[in-house]
Scaffold this motif. Structure first.
Motif, PDB file in Angstrom:
ATOM      1  N   TRP A 136      55.361 -31.858  -0.993  1.00 62.40           N
ATOM      2  CA  TRP A 136      54.398 -32.168  -1.046  1.00 62.40           C
ATOM      3  C   TRP A 136      52.992 -32.174  -1.657  1.00 62.40           C
ATOM      4  CZ3 TRP A 136      56.983 -27.875  -2.240  1.00 62.40           C
ATOM      5  CH2 TRP A 136      55.607 -26.231  -2.668  1.00 62.40           C
ATOM      6  N   PRO A 137      52.147 -32.270  -1.435  1.00 61.28           N
ATOM      7  CA  PRO A 137      50.824 -32.285  -2.475  1.00 61.28           C
ATOM      8  C   PRO A 137      50.305 -31.428  -2.303  1.00 61.28           C
ATOM      9  CG  PRO A 137      50.277 -33.575  -0.146  1.00 61.28           C
ATOM     10  CD  PRO A 137      51.341 -32.991   0.128  1.00 61.28           C
ATOM     11  N   SER A 138      51.081 -29.559  -3.236  1.00 62.23           N
ATOM     12  CA  SER A 138      49.930 -28.553  -3.384  1.00 62.23           C
ATOM     13  C   SER A 138      48.909 -28.104  -4.056  1.00 62.23           C
ATOM     14  CB  SER A 138      51.158 -27.887  -4.233  1.00 62.23           C
ATOM     15  OG  SER A 138      51.240 -26.258  -4.114  1.00 62.23           O
ATOM     16  N   GLU A 139      48.236 -27.419  -3.244  1.00 64.23           N
ATOM     17  CA  GLU A 139      47.049 -27.336  -3.653  1.00 64.23           C
ATOM     18  C   GLU A 139      46.869 -25.877  -4.796  1.00 64.23           C
ATOM     19  OE1 GLU A 139      44.805 -25.860  -0.439  1.00 64.23           O
ATOM     20  OE2 GLU A 139      44.801 -28.160   1.079  1.00 64.23           O
ATOM     21  N   VAL A 140      48.447 -25.741  -5.421  1.00 68.09           N
ATOM     22  CA  VAL A 140      48.578 -24.797  -5.946  1.00 68.09           C
ATOM     23  C   VAL A 140      49.200 -24.978  -7.685  1.00 68.09           C
ATOM     24  CG1 VAL A 140      50.138 -22.395  -6.196  1.00 68.09           C
ATOM     25  CG2 VAL A 140      49.400 -23.231  -4.055  1.00 68.09           C
ATOM     26  N   ARG A 141      47.554 -25.593  -8.382  1.00 68.12           N
ATOM     27  CA  ARG A 141      48.175 -26.263  -8.838  1.00 68.12           C
ATOM     28  C   ARG A 141      49.089 -25.364 -10.509  1.00 68.12           C
ATOM     29  NH1 ARG A 141      46.321 -26.031 -14.596  1.00 68.12           N
ATOM     30  NH2 ARG A 141      45.586 -28.082 -15.520  1.00 68.12           N
ATOM     31  N   ASN A 142      50.074 -26.318 -10.413  1.00 72.24           N
ATOM     32  CA  ASN A 142      50.878 -26.679 -11.681  1.00 72.24           C
ATOM     33  C   ASN A 142      50.069 -25.947 -13.490  1.00 72.24           C
ATOM     34  OD1 ASN A 142      53.000 -26.695 -13.964  1.00 72.24           O
ATOM     35  ND2 ASN A 142      54.799 -26.572 -12.511  1.00 72.24           N
ATOM     36  N   PRO A 143      50.567 -25.815 -13.807  1.00 68.96           N
ATOM     37  CA  PRO A 143      49.214 -25.358 -15.160  1.00 68.96           C
ATOM     38  C   PRO A 143      50.055 -25.783 -16.735  1.00 68.96           C
ATOM     39  CG  PRO A 143      51.109 -23.361 -15.238  1.00 68.96           C
ATOM     40  CD  PRO A 143      50.712 -23.717 -13.689  1.00 68.96           C
ATOM     41  N   HIS A 144      51.489 -26.644 -16.280  1.00 70.62           N
ATOM     42  CA  HIS A 144      52.244 -26.907 -16.870  1.00 70.62           C
ATOM     43  C   HIS A 144      52.338 -28.334 -17.229  1.00 70.62           C
ATOM     44  CE1 HIS A 144      52.964 -22.767 -18.594  1.00 70.62           C
ATOM     45  NE2 HIS A 144      52.998 -22.563 -17.634  1.00 70.62           N
ATOM     46  N   ARG A 145      52.513 -28.984 -15.092  1.00 70.43           N
ATOM     47  CA  ARG A 145      53.021 -30.297 -15.382  1.00 70.43           C
ATOM     48  C   ARG A 145      52.018 -30.323 -14.358  1.00 70.43           C
ATOM     49  NH1 ARG A 145      59.684 -31.314 -15.129  1.00 70.43           N
ATOM     50  NH2 ARG A 145      60.176 -30.377 -17.199  1.00 70.43           N
ATOM     51  N   PRO A 146      50.539 -30.728 -14.660  1.00 70.15           N
ATOM     52  CA  PRO A 146      49.475 -31.061 -12.756  1.00 70.15           C
ATOM     53  C   PRO A 146      50.140 -32.343 -12.867  1.00 70.15           C
ATOM     54  CG  PRO A 146      48.578 -30.211 -15.473  1.00 70.15           C
ATOM     55  CD  PRO A 146      50.275 -30.539 -15.653  1.00 70.15           C
ATOM     56  N   GLY A 147      50.039 -32.298 -11.724  1.00 68.21           N
ATOM     57  CA  GLY A 147      49.944 -33.681 -10.663  1.00 68.21           C
ATOM     58  C   GLY A 147      51.812 -33.494 -10.348  1.00 68.21           C
ATOM     59  N   SER A 186      62.929 -22.825  -4.529  1.00 71.61           N
ATOM     60  CA  SER A 186      63.213 -22.663  -5.966  1.00 71.61           C
ATOM     61  C   SER A 186      62.587 -21.619  -6.797  1.00 71.61           C
ATOM     62  CB  SER A 186      64.366 -23.739  -6.561  1.00 71.61           C
ATOM     63  OG  SER A 186      64.143 -22.850  -8.006  1.00 71.61           O
ATOM     64  N   GLY A 187      62.624 -19.952  -5.988  1.00 69.25           N
ATOM     65  CA  GLY A 187      61.793 -19.241  -6.577  1.00 69.25           C
ATOM     66  C   GLY A 187      62.587 -18.132  -7.614  1.00 69.25           C
ATOM     67  N   GLY A 188      63.241 -18.211  -7.746  1.00 66.95           N
ATOM     68  CA  GLY A 188      64.159 -17.667  -9.614  1.00 66.95           C
ATOM     69  C   GLY A 188      63.983 -19.063 -10.492  1.00 66.95           C
ATOM     70  N   LEU A 189      64.082 -20.090  -9.948  1.00 68.28           N
ATOM     71  CA  LEU A 189      63.891 -20.840 -11.417  1.00 68.28           C
ATOM     72  C   LEU A 189      63.227 -21.621 -11.099  1.00 68.28           C
ATOM     73  CD1 LEU A 189      67.641 -21.819 -12.502  1.00 68.28           C
ATOM     74  CD2 LEU A 189      66.753 -19.805 -12.853  1.00 68.28           C
ATOM     75  N   ASP A 190      62.228 -21.914 -12.326  1.00 67.80           N
ATOM     76  CA  ASP A 190      61.139 -23.305 -12.336  1.00 67.80           C
ATOM     77  C   ASP A 190      61.249 -23.539 -14.228  1.00 67.80           C
ATOM     78  OD1 ASP A 190      58.981 -25.327 -12.481  1.00 67.80           O
ATOM     79  OD2 ASP A 190      58.125 -24.280 -10.808  1.00 67.80           O
ATOM     80  N   TRP A 191      61.397 -25.012 -14.248  1.00 68.02           N
ATOM     81  CA  TRP A 191      61.753 -25.009 -15.003  1.00 68.02           C
ATOM     82  C   TRP A 191      60.521 -25.716 -16.406  1.00 68.02           C
ATOM     83  CZ3 TRP A 191      66.518 -28.629 -14.123  1.00 68.02           C
ATOM     84  CH2 TRP A 191      67.432 -27.298 -13.460  1.00 68.02           C
ATOM     85  N   THR A 192      59.705 -25.890 -15.802  1.00 62.31           N
ATOM     86  CA  THR A 192      58.096 -26.256 -15.948  1.00 62.31           C
ATOM     87  C   THR A 192      57.045 -24.686 -16.700  1.00 62.31           C
ATOM     88  OG1 THR A 192      56.758 -25.925 -14.351  1.00 62.31           O
ATOM     89  CG2 THR A 192      58.089 -28.095 -14.637  1.00 62.31           C
ATOM     90  N   PHE A 193      58.239 -23.763 -16.068  1.00 56.51           N
ATOM     91  CA  PHE A 193      57.445 -22.639 -16.412  1.00 56.51           C
ATOM     92  C   PHE A 193      58.060 -21.581 -17.413  1.00 56.51           C
ATOM     93  CE2 PHE A 193      54.412 -22.934 -12.601  1.00 56.51           C
ATOM     94  CZ  PHE A 193      53.728 -22.499 -13.172  1.00 56.51           C
ATOM     95  N   GLN A 194      59.771 -21.863 -17.632  1.00 55.44           N
ATOM     96  CA  GLN A 194      60.635 -21.413 -18.199  1.00 55.44           C
ATOM     97  C   GLN A 194      61.733 -22.658 -18.809  1.00 55.44           C
ATOM     98  OE1 GLN A 194      61.896 -19.651 -20.681  1.00 55.44           O
ATOM     99  NE2 GLN A 194      61.246 -18.109 -19.882  1.00 55.44           N
ATOM    100  N   PRO A 195      61.177 -23.385 -19.799  1.00 57.74           N
ATOM    101  CA  PRO A 195      62.914 -24.077 -20.208  1.00 57.74           C
ATOM    102  C   PRO A 195      63.524 -23.568 -21.088  1.00 57.74           C
ATOM    103  CG  PRO A 195      60.619 -24.269 -22.036  1.00 57.74           C
ATOM    104  CD  PRO A 195      59.800 -22.858 -20.566  1.00 57.74           C
ATOM    105  N   ARG A 226      58.532 -15.008 -16.084  1.00 55.95           N
ATOM    106  CA  ARG A 226      57.133 -14.064 -15.314  1.00 55.95           C
ATOM    107  C   ARG A 226      55.343 -14.753 -15.567  1.00 55.95           C
ATOM    108  NH1 ARG A 226      57.668 -10.782 -12.188  1.00 55.95           N
ATOM    109  NH2 ARG A 226      56.514  -8.927 -13.336  1.00 55.95           N
ATOM    110  N   GLY A 227      55.265 -13.843 -16.173  1.00 58.67           N
ATOM    111  CA  GLY A 227      53.873 -14.374 -17.056  1.00 58.67           C
ATOM    112  C   GLY A 227      53.204 -14.954 -15.106  1.00 58.67           C
ATOM    113  N   ALA A 228      52.643 -15.549 -14.817  1.00 55.85           N
ATOM    114  CA  ALA A 228      51.416 -16.546 -13.878  1.00 55.85           C
ATOM    115  C   ALA A 228      52.543 -16.772 -13.526  1.00 55.85           C
ATOM    116  CB  ALA A 228      51.282 -17.712 -14.898  1.00 55.85           C
TER     117      ALA A 228
END
Length: 370
Positions: A120-131, A158-167, A182-184
């Protein structure tokens, strides 16, 4: 707030069959090695096609070899563009008709898997992979389509993993827990899940792996969901974050945790999740359940959730086995959440998967979708 069967929404208890949909940029290459019971402990060799990006991080893995031969040095992120382009041919109404014809009462869509790509076109910006999301509102269109067919709608996140934040490459169960970002990320995940709840009012909130914040944050999130969707239900994978998880990167603790996980959680081909503080129903994966709580057996039609073009005929559940599985689950008072993994290149459900939906419809006397 641990639930009992008397607290679960009656519509969910009576549903019996739901359809899970794993459809991500990994569905474009759509490739994983065949399921190997002897080698399943290493997640770089998993038969789960949706773990393609993680498998690529292991140079010696079958996925890495396949990727080099097929795509050269093309980065995984470019599959996101291919996926978005293929949406021009997607017909959510047709999918919904097929799910209804299979006898399903609800459908759960993967809105964001571990690769962080949002449907979905989220309004919450991904700081590591914009768009890093679909320009088309896949979640909203899917919700509208299945509800038009009389089905309830659920979101997987997927609340527990997001490889754009932790690769960090994930090879074992301990690696999985240690890789919870963690972090942001906790604020990002909380904002996105609240956005999904606010926009789409999902009947089911299906989190995966864990949650990147503590018990109080989970309680606030669940309370917000229950206030917004009073009839909604929550699955059993909202595990509170603890700093001890980071210690699992240490070799000794890592080995001990993996050994404990194999003894207490792994069952059959899959596993039975541990109980978190807040949940409505249990979600054994490729496994069975004999406990007292409401439950939902979840599995793919083959040994993957995401599309795997490398699955041979013997990888798919047979007609008799599927009928027996659904019959057992129903007699035990649970639900079956059967997954389909559409193709990423053309947004269609592969014939061998659709055939299983047809079998379910025939057994239920519903008939095939037009």
């Amino acid at each position: 707030m641990i639930n009992t069967s008397t607290m679960v929404a009656p519509w969910w208890q009576q549903a019996q069959l739901g359809i899970f949909v794993h459809w991500t940029p990994a569905s474009v290459p759509g490739w994983a090695p065949p399921y190997d019971p002897a080698g399943r402990a290493h997640l770089g060799w998993t038969s789960y096609g949706e773990w393609y990006e993680n498998s690529l991080r292991f140079p010696g893995s079958p996925v890495s070899a396949h990727h080099r031969e097929t795509y050269g040095s093309r980065p995984y992120t470019e599959f996101g563009g291919d996926f978005a382009d293929a949406l021009s041919g997607w017909d959510p109404a047709e999918w919904a008709r097929r799910f209804r014809a299979a006898g399903a009462r609800y459908a759960v869509l993967v809105t964001k898997h571990h690769d962080g790509y949002c449907l979905w076109p989220s309004e919450v910006r991904n700081p590591h992979r914009p768009g890093w999301h679909t320009p088309r509102d896949v979640v909203g269109e899917f919700a509208e389509a299945v509800r038009a067919e009389g089905l309830r709608f659920g979101v997987y996140y997927s609340g527990g993993l997001d490889w754009t934040f932790q690769p960090r490459p994930i090879a074992t169960a301990a690696d999985t827990v240690a890789a919870v970002p963690r972090g942001a990320y906790p604020a990002y995940a909380d904002a996105q899940l609240r956005e999904l709840i606010r926009r789409y009012h999902p009947d089911i909130l299906w989190n995966d792996i864990a949650w990147p914040a503590g018990r109080a944050a989970i309680r606030n999130l669940v309370e917000y969901y229950r206030f917004t969707v009073p009839h909604g239900v929550v699955n059993d994978r909202l595990y509170p974050y603890t700093p001890l998880w980071r210690a699992l990167r240490l070799p000794g603790l890592r080995a001990a945790y993996n050994s404990w996980e194999r003894r207490t959680v792994v069952s059959d081909e899959g596993f039975v999740p541990k109980k978190p503080p807040y949940y409505d129903f249990r979600t054994p994966e490729y496994s069975h359940y004999t406990g007292p709580d409401p439950f939902e057996i979840t599995r793919g039609v083959d040994h993957s959730f995401g599309y795997n073009r490398n699955s041979g005929d013997d990888s798919f559940i047979g007609r008799d086995a599927l009928a027996a599985l659904l019959g057992t689950v129903r007699s035990d008072g649970g639900n079956l959440l059967l997954n389909v993994g559409p193709r990423g290149e053309d947004a269609t459900i592969p014939p061998e998967q659709q055939r299983r939906l047809d079998w379910l419809g025939e057994a239920a006397g519903v008939g095939s979708a037009p």
